[in-house]
Design an enzyme around this catalytic site. Structure first.
Site, PDB file in Angstrom:
ATOM      1  N   ASN A 158      45.222  85.152  23.566  1.00 19.53           N
ATOM      2  CA  ASN A 158      46.840  86.368  23.145  1.00 19.53           C
ATOM      3  C   ASN A 158      47.243  86.125  21.881  1.00 19.53           C
ATOM      4  O   ASN A 158      48.193  86.739  21.559  1.00 19.53           O
ATOM      5  CB  ASN A 158      47.241  86.905  24.045  1.00 19.53           C
ATOM      6  N   LYS A 181      40.342  73.304  21.133  1.00 24.74           N
ATOM      7  CA  LYS A 181      39.018  74.298  20.822  1.00 24.74           C
ATOM      8  C   LYS A 181      40.365  75.898  21.333  1.00 24.74           C
ATOM      9  O   LYS A 181      40.615  75.958  22.476  1.00 24.74           O
ATOM     10  CB  LYS A 181      38.544  73.789  22.333  1.00 24.74           C
ATOM     11  N   GLY A 233      45.701  79.186  29.317  1.00 28.82           N
ATOM     12  CA  GLY A 233      44.533  80.055  30.567  1.00 28.82           C
ATOM     13  C   GLY A 233      45.325  80.341  31.951  1.00 28.82           C
ATOM     14  O   GLY A 233      45.703  80.420  32.059  1.00 28.82           O
ATOM     15  N   VAL A 235      44.554  80.446  35.717  1.00 29.70           N
ATOM     16  CA  VAL A 235      45.252  79.345  36.996  1.00 29.70           C
ATOM     17  C   VAL A 235      43.470  78.990  37.521  1.00 29.70           C
ATOM     18  O   VAL A 235      43.519  77.989  37.822  1.00 29.70           O
ATOM     19  CB  VAL A 235      45.595  80.338  38.125  1.00 29.70           C
ATOM     20  N   PRO A 236      42.539  79.848  37.946  1.00 23.51           N
ATOM     21  CA  PRO A 236      41.463  79.264  37.989  1.00 23.51           C
ATOM     22  C   PRO A 236      40.448  78.016  37.120  1.00 23.51           C
ATOM     23  O   PRO A 236      39.968  77.490  37.163  1.00 23.51           O
ATOM     24  CB  PRO A 236      40.004  80.610  38.337  1.00 23.51           C
ATOM     25  N   THR A 237      40.712  78.876  35.888  1.00 19.96           N
ATOM     26  CA  THR A 237      40.822  77.162  34.499  1.00 19.96           C
ATOM     27  C   THR A 237      40.961  76.334  34.655  1.00 19.96           C
ATOM     28  O   THR A 237      40.596  75.367  34.494  1.00 19.96           O
ATOM     29  CB  THR A 237      39.780  78.538  33.059  1.00 19.96           C
ATOM     30  N   GLU A 255      49.750  75.734  31.377  1.00 22.27           N
ATOM     31  CA  GLU A 255      50.124  77.061  31.064  1.00 22.27           C
ATOM     32  C   GLU A 255      49.366  78.064  31.603  1.00 22.27           C
ATOM     33  O   GLU A 255      48.678  78.248  30.677  1.00 22.27           O
ATOM     34  CB  GLU A 255      50.604  76.965  29.583  1.00 22.27           C
ATOM     35  N   CYS A 289      51.143  86.830  29.430  1.00 25.35           N
ATOM     36  CA  CYS A 289      51.403  85.651  30.847  1.00 25.35           C
ATOM     37  C   CYS A 289      53.033  85.811  31.191  1.00 25.35           C
ATOM     38  O   CYS A 289      52.550  85.656  32.182  1.00 25.35           O
ATOM     39  CB  CYS A 289      51.007  84.697  30.173  1.00 25.35           C
ATOM     40  N   GLU A 392      47.669  89.908  38.243  1.00 20.89           N
ATOM     41  CA  GLU A 392      47.445  89.602  37.444  1.00 20.89           C
ATOM     42  C   GLU A 392      46.800  90.650  36.119  1.00 20.89           C
ATOM     43  O   GLU A 392      45.646  90.146  36.514  1.00 20.89           O
ATOM     44  CB  GLU A 392      47.451  88.257  35.961  1.00 20.89           C
ATOM     45  N   GLU A 469      56.379  73.566  27.126  1.00 19.99           N
ATOM     46  CA  GLU A 469      55.596  73.564  25.881  1.00 19.99           C
ATOM     47  C   GLU A 469      57.322  74.194  25.315  1.00 19.99           C
ATOM     48  O   GLU A 469      58.252  74.687  25.866  1.00 19.99           O
ATOM     49  CB  GLU A 469      54.581  74.612  25.907  1.00 19.99           C
TER      50      GLU A 469
END
Length: 495
Positions: A158, A181, A233, A235-237, A255, A289, A392, A469
Site C-alpha cells: 500500500n 523485499k 503486512g 497478522v497471519p504472515t 507492523e 492499516c 479488516e 517505526e
C-alpha cells in the site's frame, strides 16, 4: 559500462497511466541491478488503474538471497565504522535526490515528503549515544549503542516507497545494512530507492532489493547472517515471520493489521469530525492499516453525520491516479477488489444498510475500463458482531455504529484483537485525554485522523504487532546496547 538508474531511463520520464512498461531486472545488490538466475517462476505485475501488465516479478532463490545478504554484510563492515556525521552527510544527499526526483518525475510527486524521513533520523544520529555511570572508588561504567548488522525489511504494497524508506532510514542511520523485499505486487519503487542511495554515496551493497513472495521471505528470515527482521503486512504472515525469526533468535518488529475505532461525541466540531471520518476511511482507497473503519457516532448527532458523510462520499472523484483532481483510485488487484466487494455483500446479508457506493466502478476514461475500482461505501445499521465490523476489509468501506455513553463506547471500541490506531472527536479536553488513555491502541488521534509525522512513533498493541517505526525510539529497535565496566583500582578477589 555503468547502469543507467531507472529514473533516468526514457520510459520513466513523463509517465502517465497506461504507458509504463518495465523490462529492466528488479533485483539490486552490490550496487547494481541483477538479472535473475531462473525466470521460470515469473509472475505478472498489474497496473491497478488499467489492469494491464506493468512488469514481471521474478522471485529470488536461495543462491540469490545469499548473495544479497553477503553483499549487505560487506557494506555493513565499512558503513558501521563511519561516524554519525559521515553517515548523515550521505543520507542527507539521499534526501535531496528524493526531493529532486519527486518534483521532476511524473507519478513520483507524492513521495516528496519521504525526504523528510532522512532529515528526521539524522537529527537523531546525535542521540545515538550511551551513558556514563560512576562507580565506587573512581571506577566507572559506560554503555555503547552499536548496530545490529544486516537487517531485513519486508514491505507491504500500500505504501511501497514509503515503507522501504521508513525501514531503511533508521536502520542505516544506526550503522546497519538492509536487504529489502518489497511486495510481489509493487516491485519497482524499492529499486529506485536503492539507486538513489547509490547515487548519494552509500557503500555498494548497503541497501539491497530481492524480489519474491513467501518462499523468498522465508529464506531471508532463516538466513544465519541476518540480525533483525522488520515486517509490515497481515497478522497471519506476521506470525509466520515471528516464528521463523525465533529459530535464529533474531530481533523482530511487526507492523500488522488493524480495525481501528473512531469515536465521535455529540459535542464535537461536526465539520472536522466529518472530514476526519472521510480521511480515516477513504485515504488511499481505504488500503491503510491504521484506518478508523469502525466509526462510532453518538446517537444524538447520527442523522446529521450520516447525511453529510454520504453527500461528501458520493462526491469523491474516483479515477486516474495521475490526475490532480482524483481523490481515490483503483484497489491493488482484481482478487483484492473481489474480496472487498465480498465483504460488502456479506454486510448486506447480515443486516447492514448500504447508504452509498459499494459497487464496482467504471470511470469515464476508456483506458481505465479494466481497472480495479470500487465506489466508496458507507454502511449504516451496523452491529459489533458483523463481519464488516470485526475484520479488516482494507478497502473504501466505512462501518457506522451508534453509541450512547462514553463508558459503553470505550468497552466496544476495545473489544477487538487489533490495536493499531484509534481516534476521538470532542470539544471536551478532559474527555479527549481520558478516552485516549483508555483506548487500547498504539496511536490515538484527537480531533484529527491519519496524520503521520515521521517524528512520532508508530506501531500497535495486541495482534497489531510490536516494536515501533519512526520517532526517536526507533533507534532502540535498530541497535544493541553494550555495557563496559572499567576498574580504576586493584581487583578484590575472594580467592
Amino acid at each position: 559500462m555503468a547502469q543507467q538508474p531507472l529514473l533516468s531511463l526514457p520510459e520513466f520520464q513523463s509517465v502517465s497511466t497506461g504507458t509504463l512498461v518495465v523490462k529492466e531486472p528488479l533485483n539490486f545488490w552490490a550496487g547494481a541491478r541483477v538479472k535473475p538466475k531462473d525466470t521460470n517462476n515469473s509472475e505478472p505485475v498489474y497496473e491497478p488503474a488499467t489492469g494491464r501488465v506493468l512488469c514481471d516479478m521474478i522471485p529470488c532463490g536461495e543462491e540469490e538471497v545469499d548473495e544479497a545478504i553477503k553483499s549487505a554484510h560487506s557494506a555493513y563492515l565499512k558503513w558501521s565504522k563511519l561516524s554519525g556525521m559521515e553517515r548523515a552527510r550521505i543520507m542527507l544527499e539521499a534526501a535531496r535526490i528524493i526531493r529532486v526526483n519527486a518534483c521532476n518525475v511524473a507519478g513520483l510527486k507524492k513521495i516528496a515528503k519521504n525526504g523528510n524521513i532522512y532529515t528526521s533520523y539524522l537529527r537523531m544520529v546525535f542521540l545515538y549515544s550511551g551513558q556514563h555511570i560512576q562507580l565506587p572508588g573512581g571506577s566507572f561504567a559506560y554503555t555503547r549503542r552499536e548496530p545490529l548488522g544486516v537487517c531485513v525489511g519486508i514491505g507491504a504494497w500500500n505504501y511501497p516507497f514509503q515503507i522501504a524508506a521508513w525501514k531503511s532510514a533508521p536502520a542505516m542511520a544506526c550503522g546497519n545494512a538492509m536487504v529489502f523485499k518489497p511486495s510481489p505486487m509493487t516491485p519497482v519503487t524499492a529499486v529506485m530507492l536503492a539507486e538513489i542511495y547509490k547515487e548519494a554515496g552509500v557503500p555498494d551493497g548497503l541497501f539491497n532489493v530481492v524480489q519474491g513472495g513467501a518462499e523468498t521471505g522465508g529464506l531471508l528470515c532463516h538466513h544465519p547472517m541476518v540480525a533483525k527482521v522488520s515486517f509490515t503486512g497481515s497478522v497471519p504472515t506476521g506470525k509466520k515471520v515471528m516464528e521463523m525469526a525465533a529459530k535464529g533468535v533474531k530481533q523482530v518488529t511487526l507492523e500488522l493489521g488493524g480495525k481501528s475505532p473512531l469515536i465521535i461525541f455529540k459535542d464535537c466540531e461536526l465539520e472536522n469530525a466529518i472530514k476526519g471520518a472521510l480521511m480515516a476511511n477513504f485515504l488511499t482507497q481505504g488500503e491503510v492499516c491504521c484506518n478508523g473503519t469502525r466509526v462510532f457516532v453518538q446517537r444524538e448527532i447520527m442523522p446529521q453525520f450520516l447525511e453529510e458523510v454520504v453527500k461528501r462520499t458520493k462526491a469523491i472523484p474516483v479515477g486516474d491516479p495521475m490526475c490532480e483532481e482524483t481523490r481515490m483510485s483503483a484497489l491493488i488487484s482484481k482478487p483484492h477488489m473481489e474480496k472487498v466487494l465480498g465483504f460488502i455483500k456479506q454486510a448486506r446479508e447480515q443486516g447492514a444498510k448500504v447508504l452509498c457506493g459499494g459497487e464496482q466502478f467504471l470511470p469515464n476514461d476508456p483506458k481505465l475500463k479494466d481497472g480495479y475500482f470500487v465506489s466508496p461505501c458507507v454502511l449504516d445499521n451496523c452491529r459489533d458482531d458483523m463481519t464488516c465490523v470485526k475484520e479488516e476489509i482494507f478497502g473504501p468501506v466505512m462501518s457506522v455504529l451508534s453509541f450512547d455513553t462514553e463508558e459503553e463506547v470505550l468497552q466496544r471500541a476495545n473489544n477487538t484483537t487489533f490495536g493499531l490506531a484509534s481516534g476521538v472527536f470532542t470539544r471536551d479536553i478532559a474527555r479527549a485525554h481520558r478516552v485516549a488513555a483508555n483506548l487500547q491502541a498504539g496511536t490515538c488521534y484527537i480531533n484529527n485522523y491519519n496524520v503521520g509525522p515521521v517524528e512520532v512513533p508508530f506501531g500497535g498493541y495486541k495482534m497489531s504487532g510490536f516494536g515501533r517505526e519512526n520517532g526517536q525510539v526507533t533507534i532502540e529497535y535498530y541497535s544493541q546496547l553494550k555495557t563496559v565496566v572499567v576498574e580504576m583500582g586493584d581487583v578484590e578477589s575472594i580467592f
